[in-house]
Design an enzyme around this catalytic site. Sequence first.
Site, PDB file in Angstrom:
ATOM      1  N   GLU A  69      26.755 -17.880 -25.708  1.00 14.44           N
ATOM      2  CA  GLU A  69      27.977 -17.107 -25.962  1.00 14.44           C
ATOM      3  C   GLU A  69      27.679 -15.857 -26.776  1.00 14.44           C
ATOM      4  O   GLU A  69      28.250 -14.789 -26.531  1.00 14.44           O
ATOM      5  CB  GLU A  69      29.023 -17.962 -26.697  1.00 14.44           C
ATOM      6  CG  GLU A  69      29.457 -19.215 -25.941  1.00 14.44           C
ATOM      7  CD  GLU A  69      30.352 -18.931 -24.736  1.00 14.44           C
ATOM      8  OE1 GLU A  69      30.775 -17.763 -24.563  1.00 14.44           O
ATOM      9  OE2 GLU A  69      30.611 -19.874 -23.967  1.00 14.44           O
ATOM     10  N   ASP A 108      27.055 -21.996 -13.397  1.00 11.68           N
ATOM     11  CA  ASP A 108      27.590 -20.765 -12.791  1.00 11.68           C
ATOM     12  C   ASP A 108      26.794 -19.487 -13.024  1.00 11.68           C
ATOM     13  O   ASP A 108      26.267 -18.884 -12.097  1.00 11.68           O
ATOM     14  CB  ASP A 108      29.051 -20.575 -13.201  1.00 11.68           C
ATOM     15  CG  ASP A 108      29.296 -20.772 -14.705  1.00 11.68           C
ATOM     16  OD1 ASP A 108      28.310 -20.908 -15.450  1.00 11.68           O
ATOM     17  OD2 ASP A 108      30.461 -20.784 -15.128  1.00 11.68           O
ATOM     18  N   GLU A 142      41.320 -26.225 -14.801  1.00  5.59           N
ATOM     19  CA  GLU A 142      39.876 -26.352 -15.012  1.00  5.59           C
ATOM     20  C   GLU A 142      39.242 -27.161 -13.896  1.00  5.59           C
ATOM     21  O   GLU A 142      38.199 -26.800 -13.377  1.00  5.59           O
ATOM     22  CB  GLU A 142      39.587 -26.998 -16.378  1.00  5.59           C
ATOM     23  CG  GLU A 142      39.996 -26.125 -17.562  1.00  5.59           C
ATOM     24  CD  GLU A 142      39.094 -24.905 -17.786  1.00  5.59           C
ATOM     25  OE1 GLU A 142      38.605 -24.332 -16.809  1.00  5.59           O
ATOM     26  OE2 GLU A 142      38.900 -24.520 -18.952  1.00  5.59           O
ATOM     27  N   GLU A 196      37.898 -15.491 -13.561  1.00  7.25           N
ATOM     28  CA  GLU A 196      36.986 -15.562 -12.404  1.00  7.25           C
ATOM     29  C   GLU A 196      37.626 -15.204 -11.064  1.00  7.25           C
ATOM     30  O   GLU A 196      37.045 -14.467 -10.278  1.00  7.25           O
ATOM     31  CB  GLU A 196      36.325 -16.942 -12.326  1.00  7.25           C
ATOM     32  CG  GLU A 196      35.158 -17.121 -13.287  1.00  7.25           C
ATOM     33  CD  GLU A 196      35.602 -17.373 -14.719  1.00  7.25           C
ATOM     34  OE1 GLU A 196      36.811 -17.596 -14.926  1.00  7.25           O
ATOM     35  OE2 GLU A 196      34.765 -17.326 -15.637  1.00  7.25           O
ATOM     36  N   THR A 234      28.185 -11.353 -17.471  1.00 11.96           N
ATOM     37  CA  THR A 234      29.125 -12.429 -17.134  1.00 11.96           C
ATOM     38  C   THR A 234      30.342 -12.434 -18.050  1.00 11.96           C
ATOM     39  O   THR A 234      31.261 -13.212 -17.855  1.00 11.96           O
ATOM     40  CB  THR A 234      28.406 -13.794 -17.102  1.00 11.96           C
ATOM     41  OG1 THR A 234      29.249 -14.742 -16.455  1.00 11.96           O
ATOM     42  CG2 THR A 234      28.063 -14.270 -18.491  1.00 11.96           C
TER      43      THR A 234
END
Lengths: 584, 556
Positions: B98, B239, B332, B353, B456
Amino acid sequence: AAPRLRPRAALMARRPELLCGAAILLGCAFLVALKVTCSRAKDVTMPAKLPVNFFSTRSPVIDLFRGQLDYADQLRQDSEIVLYFFYAPWCGQSIAAREEIEHVASRLSDQVLFVAVNCWWNQGKCRKQKHFFYFPVIHLYHRSFGPIEYKGPMSAVYIEKFVRRVMTPLLYISSRSKLLDFLSNYEPGVVGFFEFNASPQPPGYLTFFTSALHSLKKDYLGTIRFGVVTDKRVAEEISLVHSGSVYLHRHANTSLIYPKDIMNFTAENICKWALENREMLIRWLRPHGGKSLLLNNELKKGPALLIFIPYNPLEEIHPLLDEITKVALEYHKCNKSQAAEPDLQHVGDSDSPAFDSSVTDAHAKFSETFPIAKSPCCNTVVLPQWHSISRTHNVCELCVNQTLGVKPNKVHVPHCNFLEIEAALDSFYLQEHTFFQVISNTIECSNFLSFYSPFSYYTACCRTVNRHFLSFISSEKTIFQTPKVAFSSHGKKDNTQFSIPHIEDRNCFIPDLNISSTNITGLSCRTNKTLNLYLLDSNLFWIYAERLGASRSTHLKEFAAIVDLKEEVHYVLDQNQSLVGPTL
Amino acid sequence: VRGPAGPGLSAPCLCRRERVRAMFYHAYEHYLESAFPYDELRPLTCDGQDTWGSFSLTLIDALDTLLILGNVSEFQRVVNVLQDGVDFDIDVNASVFETNIRVVGGLLSAHLLSRKAGLEVEAGWPCSGPLLRMAEEAARKLLPAFQTPTGMPYGTVNLLHGVNPGETPVTCTAGIGTFIVEFATLSHLTGDPVFEDVARKALKALWKNRSDIGLVGNHIDVVTAKWVAQDAGIGAGVDSYFEYLVKGAILLQDKELMSMFLEYNKAIKNYTKFDDWYLWVQMYKGTVSMPVFQSLEAYWPGLQSLIGDVDNAMRTFLNYYTVWKQFGGLPEFYNIPQGYTVDKREGYPLRPELIESAMYLYRATRDPTLLELGRDAVESIEKISKVDCGFATIKDLRDHRLDNRMESFFLAETIKYLYLLFDPDNFIHNDGSDFDVVVTPFGECVLSAGGYIFNTEAHPIDPAALHCCRKRKQEQWEVEDLMREFYSRKKSKKFTLKRAPDRGEGENAKDPEDASSEKAGEKRNSKKSSHSLLSCPSQSFNSKLAVLGQVFLDNT
């Protein structure tokens, strides 16, 4: 990093106080709404906002924004026709459709009850009982019959048209001319004959009525129209003798009568029978926006002519559509004796004697007595450009006419022999100078005898076509740019210049209809490649036209293109050309 | 050239764009007012909290969104605030992943955009600058995590003390393979190869440990290289590993990374794809373990569009869109056979997304359906999650209960992609038709020509910048040649600069009808066939008509 640390430390010191203070203060402020527990602010959650009016209170639409489905059901007693609009307040499509529904409601509120139900709020009855995967959902009821789901475009005119169909699923046909009107439509028509004299309602009428409603459930585009005839004399026009018989009209094939002795006379069966046996001269394509294989399935059937026209379903007359219908009918018109046969057995012997006449009857309105007796085989040739500067193409329609009787076996050959055309072309070439001297907009025809066979002669009709008339867009552009003779052959499949057979289809449409109408007539039967005809409403689906090369900023949204998925080519009709019968 | 006047121009009405702008400021101003300098705003209680560290995360994350919205002055102000206020010498346990994507990525993109934002840049820019130094400082704090026998990093690191003794060696796949974009950029800009090296080493370790059928699980022990969680799929835990193989390949014009991705892509198609859905399977056997769709997986169509697989991308996108229509957001987890949410996984934290995929696909197809998703997203988010102090995470999509959180990616990604979807002329969509020339100590350099690579967390990186800070004779000559050509042509007519390394993002997935792009492709192919792995395939004939929900089956 040392100097930076200091402000940071001050910051950290500030935090605990800030945290607690904020939590307590806000906690009190939001206590009612939030159920804040000061000690553990982490777990703060908030229930969804309470539902509010979705439609304005002045709207003709009754808005049950708390999802009162039970009340919605009660309301159904109050009106013969009810439209339910199930929505979710957060849903973009529901919000977009809201205006359209209001518009329809303002026009029909005296005859139809419009009820909107919030089917999202989880405390409401609707959410508890119904399980929708998308919003909005529109259900219609005709008295107790329903629900009929509306799946068409979310546009006021289309919705209104559908509601009107639910209101009057059966069209009353009072006279012979009305019957002809009804049958001449490009969409399939089903006619029931019921004598209303003795009992209040003839037997089977209710079933027929229900089947009309039923068809709206199955066929949400509403392509099949249902009509009812009560006059015996009118019914005889379509060979209906007994009250209670049902007739499905078809243009190209034989029309059918519902086989009561084979199938039970139920609403479902009639509807199914009509759907299965209907004939689709021209089909509307109305993609619903979700994932769909509609175009994939239709275009994989073979080359397709896509015609884009602005369409208002509420209008009574559609001159442009009639024009297109004419073309379609001519295109599909085949040798009648050939076509009439296959379906006869379906109907049974007893009812059939008057068939041929009825078909002719229906056609009488359009047919201009086409001379198709000889069934010539024709090909269009684009001549080489004599003057490379000139912006014109010479397009010739080359037909091989065989003299009847001399070689009887040849007459039955449905399409041209490749060699014959080649031979014809050769001899045509020898004569070509005759045509090049006259470059004009008129069509020149001449007959000349074949050098190879004394029994056939060739007809060549030539005209000069402005080059921008034909705008070919395809991945194979080069083929058309070379000023070479392009000729097509129907008989030979292994034609290497694969895109060429279609030039023929295209060009057939270009010469003035007055003269070349014979060529288009029955084209679908003569050629072994059928061209499927589709209509798209350019108000809704102009983007497909744009994808095929239409300009995006045109005021007149009319466009036509032939798409051949297999060969990966498409041809477009020039947009400057108005979309009328002769051009098509 | 299909310019801004694409067929959809009339469709993405600017009113929607302005609504998105208003959404941004509603959230942003409340963050500044009530939550700064904490990491995140708590929208229900109108206060702040630290979540991923203690670096005013929302502010860093939202920084480049400010510029994309055109707010130059606020961008400048925030850059100054961050320079003074943020410090990484703190005793905080931070997620390596992160911190990289949000902090390092955010600072890097802000650094690269700071000239565009009118900031006075120092002489060595883009090879030096305060924001770059901050990004480098943050990244250096993460390097200790990479000191493992396999080269795969730990998941958590203490910014002051390095990896804590007793730290779990289990890291998710994405936590190992999501560094190349930021770290390679850092290495190229600063000249220190250590960042790119550790990122590449971690990627190679994952590649080496894939199963016999070519899949990776979603958690691995970074010391022993044993797979701990063996579910293979494209979503949570995996991902951005796939994402970074593609984006790293485009950014660095690296064929090796792309061929790795293409191998994975094959295995994913073989084992996990059913009816345009992607399921979870056992990584060794390929048997289905969970028939669910995860909200995080919705990035996949966007990624497919980057490699030119637009048809498949649209088909999968349309599947995902139906789920949005059912709930007004993406849960989710969504159980595909049951058609409903999965217990305890009903939330929607305003993730980006699906909108991200819509943005990419809209660049490629101009399909109005994609704008419709944008419209639905704006309506849903405003109607459901807007509260007095910002936008709240949806805790449960079944009843739209709200949670007291506004993740920083809402401003960094969700809003940014929405805005870019509705703003076809944004500078981010630049196709190379204009650019800046910068003089660096290493020579002249072309920047801002477009083809931005989004990390991302949606922080755009200018791929051209990577070529500015290294002395490479050959490259320098190439650039100089191009410059000469440009100036000589400029006199006569407008000239569009196209260069292979500048291509990426939107350009790579460009409309097949675009004549100039086709030409460019041909030229490239004839010049260097070795580039073919990195250029997009031509689109099928029927893709012309694959709009408004229409999909076509393979022509075979």
